[in-house]
Design a protein around this motif. Structure first.
Motif, PDB file in Angstrom:
ATOM      1  N   SER A 108       0.822  -1.204   0.000  1.00  0.00           N
ATOM      2  CA  SER A 108       0.000   0.000   0.000  1.00  0.00           C
ATOM      3  C   SER A 108       0.861   1.261   0.000  1.00  0.00           C
ATOM      4  CB  SER A 108      -0.929  -0.003   1.216  1.00  0.00           C
ATOM      5  OG  SER A 108      -1.703   1.174   1.274  1.00  0.00           O
ATOM      6  N   ALA A 112       1.056   4.068  -3.012  1.00  0.00           N
ATOM      7  CA  ALA A 112       0.370   5.311  -2.651  1.00  0.00           C
ATOM      8  C   ALA A 112       0.745   6.499  -3.524  1.00  0.00           C
ATOM      9  CB  ALA A 112       0.628   5.630  -1.175  1.00  0.00           C
ATOM     10  N   THR A 154      -3.646   7.784   2.211  1.00  0.00           N
ATOM     11  CA  THR A 154      -3.474   6.343   2.106  1.00  0.00           C
ATOM     12  C   THR A 154      -2.381   5.844   3.045  1.00  0.00           C
ATOM     13  OG1 THR A 154      -4.241   6.329  -0.181  1.00  0.00           O
ATOM     14  CG2 THR A 154      -2.898   4.454   0.532  1.00  0.00           C
ATOM     15  N   THR A 158      -3.043   3.385   6.212  1.00  0.00           N
ATOM     16  CA  THR A 158      -2.287   2.134   6.227  1.00  0.00           C
ATOM     17  C   THR A 158      -1.589   1.948   7.569  1.00  0.00           C
ATOM     18  OG1 THR A 158      -1.942   2.179   3.823  1.00  0.00           O
ATOM     19  CG2 THR A 158      -0.398   0.863   5.136  1.00  0.00           C
TER      20      THR A 158
END
Length: 245
Positions: A108, A112, A154, A158
């Motif tokens: 992730s 991002a 994000t 996360t």
């Protein structure tokens, strides 16, 4: 009942349930950094939990609350159970992972930066399609989804999800639901929580309270009133191999 919306959405997610569960005292606040609570950020699980407990403290009647959380709101619900389990009678979480593995968190974070390079309008349209958000409700979430489609948001979400710990000491019934066409890893909720149960919902995607509102409302009502679930829900050990969760 306390309804907690998903990341990038807002309390408008629960409009169908607010209308159809009028026999209950239902609350659907905006989480920090979302909707009318946008200025109360940054979003963290701790910030959200603290403000929600303050909200419950200000209610005229103090009694155990039924939690309903979707996705990021489900993570907030699990965090609340870890902080103050005595305040809650049950929890229903949908599309909610039991934390985030180091591998998925790293993936992730690596991906991002793409969110700041790709056209936001294109990402927004893709999100509407992926979530099967009805055309009529898309304007309700446009501003919050745009805010969430960024590298900074994000990365921070996360970090929060990677730090989530299941409330293994909480003696509260927890029902975790997984749509057939989503990938939230929920099995650990059933395995690690003392009163955790995990069920699959055939034919639906991530935001299925809007995709199949009558079914979602019925599931919530059955769970809150009787602690039961019925068809078409299936225990994950009863469905085909490969079912996500």
């Amino acid at each position: 009942m306390l309804f907690l919306h998903g990341g990038g959405l807002n309390s408008g997610q629960w409009a169908p349930q607010m209308a159809d569960l009028s026999e209950f005292h239902c609350l659907a606040p905006d989480l920090p950094e979302h909707g009318l609570s946008a200025a109360l950020g940054p979003f963290t699980l701790e910030n959200a939990a603290r403000r929600l407990l303050q909200l419950l403290d200000n209610l005229p009647v103090r009694q155990p609350v039924h939690l309903v959380g979707h996705s990021l709101g489900g993570a907030v619900a699990l965090h609340l159970l870890g902080k103050a389990p005595e305040r809650f009678a049950s929890a229903l979480v949908s599309g909610c992972a039991a934390g985030l593995s180091s591998f998925l968190a790293g993936l992730s974070r690596l991906s991002a930066p793409l969110l700041d390079w790709l056209p936001t309008d294109w990402l927004l349209k893709l999100t509407y399609q992926q979530f099967r958000l009805p055309l009529a409700v898309q304007p309700v979430f446009g501003r919050d989804l745009r805010r969430s489609l960024s590298a900074d948001f994000t990365r921070r979400i996360t970090d929060e999800l990677q730090g989530l710990r299941l409330p293994t000491a909480a003696q509260v019934p927890v029902l975790a639901l997984v749509g057939e066409h989503e990938t939230a890893a929920a099995r650990q909720i059933g395995r690690q929580l003392p009163q955790g149960r995990v069920y699959g919902v055939p034919g639906v995607r991530h935001v299925w309270n809007l995709e199949a509102p009558e079914l979602f409302t019925r599931v919530v009502s059955d769970w809150v009133q009787r602690g039961e679930v019925g068809p078409p829900l299936l225990a994950l050990d009863q469905v085909r191999r490969g079912w996500p969760g």
